[in-house]
Design a protein around this motif. Structure first.
Motif, PDB file in Angstrom:
ATOM      1  N   ASP A   1       0.859  -1.186   0.000  1.00  0.00           N
ATOM      2  CA  ASP A   1       0.000   0.000   0.000  1.00  0.00           C
ATOM      3  C   ASP A   1       0.903   1.246   0.000  1.00  0.00           C
ATOM      4  OD1 ASP A   1      -1.663   2.157   0.639  1.00  0.00           O
ATOM      5  OD2 ASP A   1      -2.562   1.200   2.369  1.00  0.00           O
ATOM      6  N   PRO A   2       0.619   2.231  -0.858  1.00  0.00           N
ATOM      7  CA  PRO A   2       1.434   3.452  -0.887  1.00  0.00           C
ATOM      8  C   PRO A   2       1.573   4.143   0.472  1.00  0.00           C
ATOM      9  CG  PRO A   2       0.019   3.369  -2.805  1.00  0.00           C
ATOM     10  CD  PRO A   2      -0.388   2.229  -1.924  1.00  0.00           C
ATOM     11  N   TYR A   3       0.528   4.111   1.303  1.00  0.00           N
ATOM     12  CA  TYR A   3       0.639   4.687   2.643  1.00  0.00           C
ATOM     13  C   TYR A   3       1.667   3.930   3.471  1.00  0.00           C
ATOM     14  CZ  TYR A   3      -3.489   7.786   2.449  1.00  0.00           C
ATOM     15  OH  TYR A   3      -4.373   8.791   2.170  1.00  0.00           O
ATOM     16  N   ALA A   4       1.671   2.607   3.353  1.00  0.00           N
ATOM     17  CA  ALA A   4       2.623   1.795   4.124  1.00  0.00           C
ATOM     18  C   ALA A   4       4.040   2.049   3.636  1.00  0.00           C
ATOM     19  CB  ALA A   4       2.273   0.317   4.018  1.00  0.00           C
ATOM     20  N   ARG A   5       4.228   2.111   2.321  1.00  0.00           N
ATOM     21  CA  ARG A   5       5.568   2.369   1.778  1.00  0.00           C
ATOM     22  C   ARG A   5       6.091   3.733   2.211  1.00  0.00           C
ATOM     23  NH1 ARG A   5       3.560   0.503  -3.515  1.00  0.00           N
ATOM     24  NH2 ARG A   5       3.874   2.638  -4.125  1.00  0.00           N
ATOM     25  N   ALA A   6       5.172   4.699   2.386  1.00  0.00           N
ATOM     26  CA  ALA A   6       5.570   6.037   2.835  1.00  0.00           C
ATOM     27  C   ALA A   6       5.594   6.128   4.364  1.00  0.00           C
ATOM     28  CB  ALA A   6       4.607   7.076   2.274  1.00  0.00           C
ATOM     29  N   GLN A   7       5.377   5.007   5.033  1.00  0.00           N
ATOM     30  CA  GLN A   7       5.380   4.923   6.490  1.00  0.00           C
ATOM     31  C   GLN A   7       4.349   5.855   7.129  1.00  0.00           C
ATOM     32  OE1 GLN A   7       9.469   5.440   7.645  1.00  0.00           O
ATOM     33  NE2 GLN A   7      10.002   3.370   6.967  1.00  0.00           N
ATOM     34  N   LEU A   8       3.166   5.886   6.509  1.00  0.00           N
ATOM     35  CA  LEU A   8       2.078   6.720   7.011  1.00  0.00           C
ATOM     36  C   LEU A   8       1.023   5.916   7.773  1.00  0.00           C
ATOM     37  CD1 LEU A   8       1.620   9.110   3.961  1.00  0.00           C
ATOM     38  CD2 LEU A   8       2.735   9.595   6.148  1.00  0.00           C
ATOM     39  N   VAL A   9       1.281   4.622   7.979  1.00  0.00           N
ATOM     40  CA  VAL A   9       0.385   3.801   8.800  1.00  0.00           C
ATOM     41  C   VAL A   9       1.222   3.072   9.841  1.00  0.00           C
ATOM     42  CG1 VAL A   9      -1.430   3.436   7.077  1.00  0.00           C
ATOM     43  CG2 VAL A   9       0.469   1.858   7.176  1.00  0.00           C
ATOM     44  N   GLY A  10       0.609   2.881  10.993  1.00  0.00           N
ATOM     45  CA  GLY A  10       1.266   2.110  12.042  1.00  0.00           C
ATOM     46  C   GLY A  10       1.173   0.625  11.718  1.00  0.00           C
ATOM     47  N   GLU A  11       1.637  -0.212  12.614  1.00  0.00           N
ATOM     48  CA  GLU A  11       1.553  -1.657  12.424  1.00  0.00           C
ATOM     49  C   GLU A  11       0.081  -2.057  12.353  1.00  0.00           C
ATOM     50  OE1 GLU A  11       3.008  -5.245  11.564  1.00  0.00           O
ATOM     51  OE2 GLU A  11       4.213  -3.445  11.866  1.00  0.00           O
TER      52      GLU A  11
END
Length: 192
Positions: free
Chosen positions: A67-77
């Motif tokens: 997910d682009p948010y995950a790759r940009a570190q915009l979501v927690g675990e």
């Protein structure tokens, strides 16, 4: 195998807005491939709840990390839970038996009896549970406290306690630890 995924966003809304379109496009493609079954953002915009179909937890994690948010570190675990098979429902968007509309939940595994009403004059105690009581049973089996269940439904803890008391009476049990075995016992015993 269906999973429920809770994503909590990090960073500001401004940080997320630059990846927002890519995030939505990614999950639309996952829906088209049958991976995303249902979901959407929380009302306050602080996260999302997704129902996904994946072969196993590891596969789901690969999907989530792409997910682009995950790759940009915009979501927690992500918090991941397997969709509860105990109550024997079909997954959202999946058809039920022929001639019946799609149901929530997931299909019962072969060899495991469903906890749906039986077609006979005598009903099993589990089948007598209302849909709301079944939701509460699922939450209890997932380890939630009465206070957490009350917060989820925005009711008082006392209201939850009353529902649990009714559930216990229907299942002929007295304590929370007996719940899982009562569900299994009635699921494997024919009602007729």
């Amino acid at each position: 195998m269906p999973f429920v995924v809770e994503l909590v966003f990090r960073g500001s809304e401004t940080d997320r807005s630059s990846f927002g379109e890519a995030h939505r496009t990614y999950w639309k493609s996952m829906a088209a491939r049958g991976i995303l079954l249902a979901g959407g953002p929380w009302r306050d915009g602080a996260g999302e709840l997704l129902v996904c179909e994946a072969r196993d937890r590891r596969t789901l994690l690969r999907i989530l990390h792409a997910d682009p948010y995950a790759r940009a570190q915009l979501v927690g675990e992500p918090r991941i839970r397997e969709w509860n098979a105990v109550l024997g429902h079909a997954a959202p968007g999946r058809p039920g038996p022929p001639g019946q509309p799609a149901q929530l939940g997931r299909p019962v595994q072969p060899g495991r009896a469903a906890l749906a009403p039986r077609e006979c004059s005598r009903r099993a105690p589990v089948a007598a549970l209302t849909a709301h009581e079944r939701r509460i049973v699922t939450m209890i089996l997932d380890g939630l406290t009465n206070k957490q269940i009350a917060a989820y439904f925005t009711v008082s803890t006392r209201a939850v306690e009353l529902h649990i008391t009714r559930i216990y009476r229907k299942l002929d049990i007295r304590r929370r630890p007996q719940l899982a075995s009562a569900i299994d016992r009635f699921a494997s015993t024919p009602a007729c």
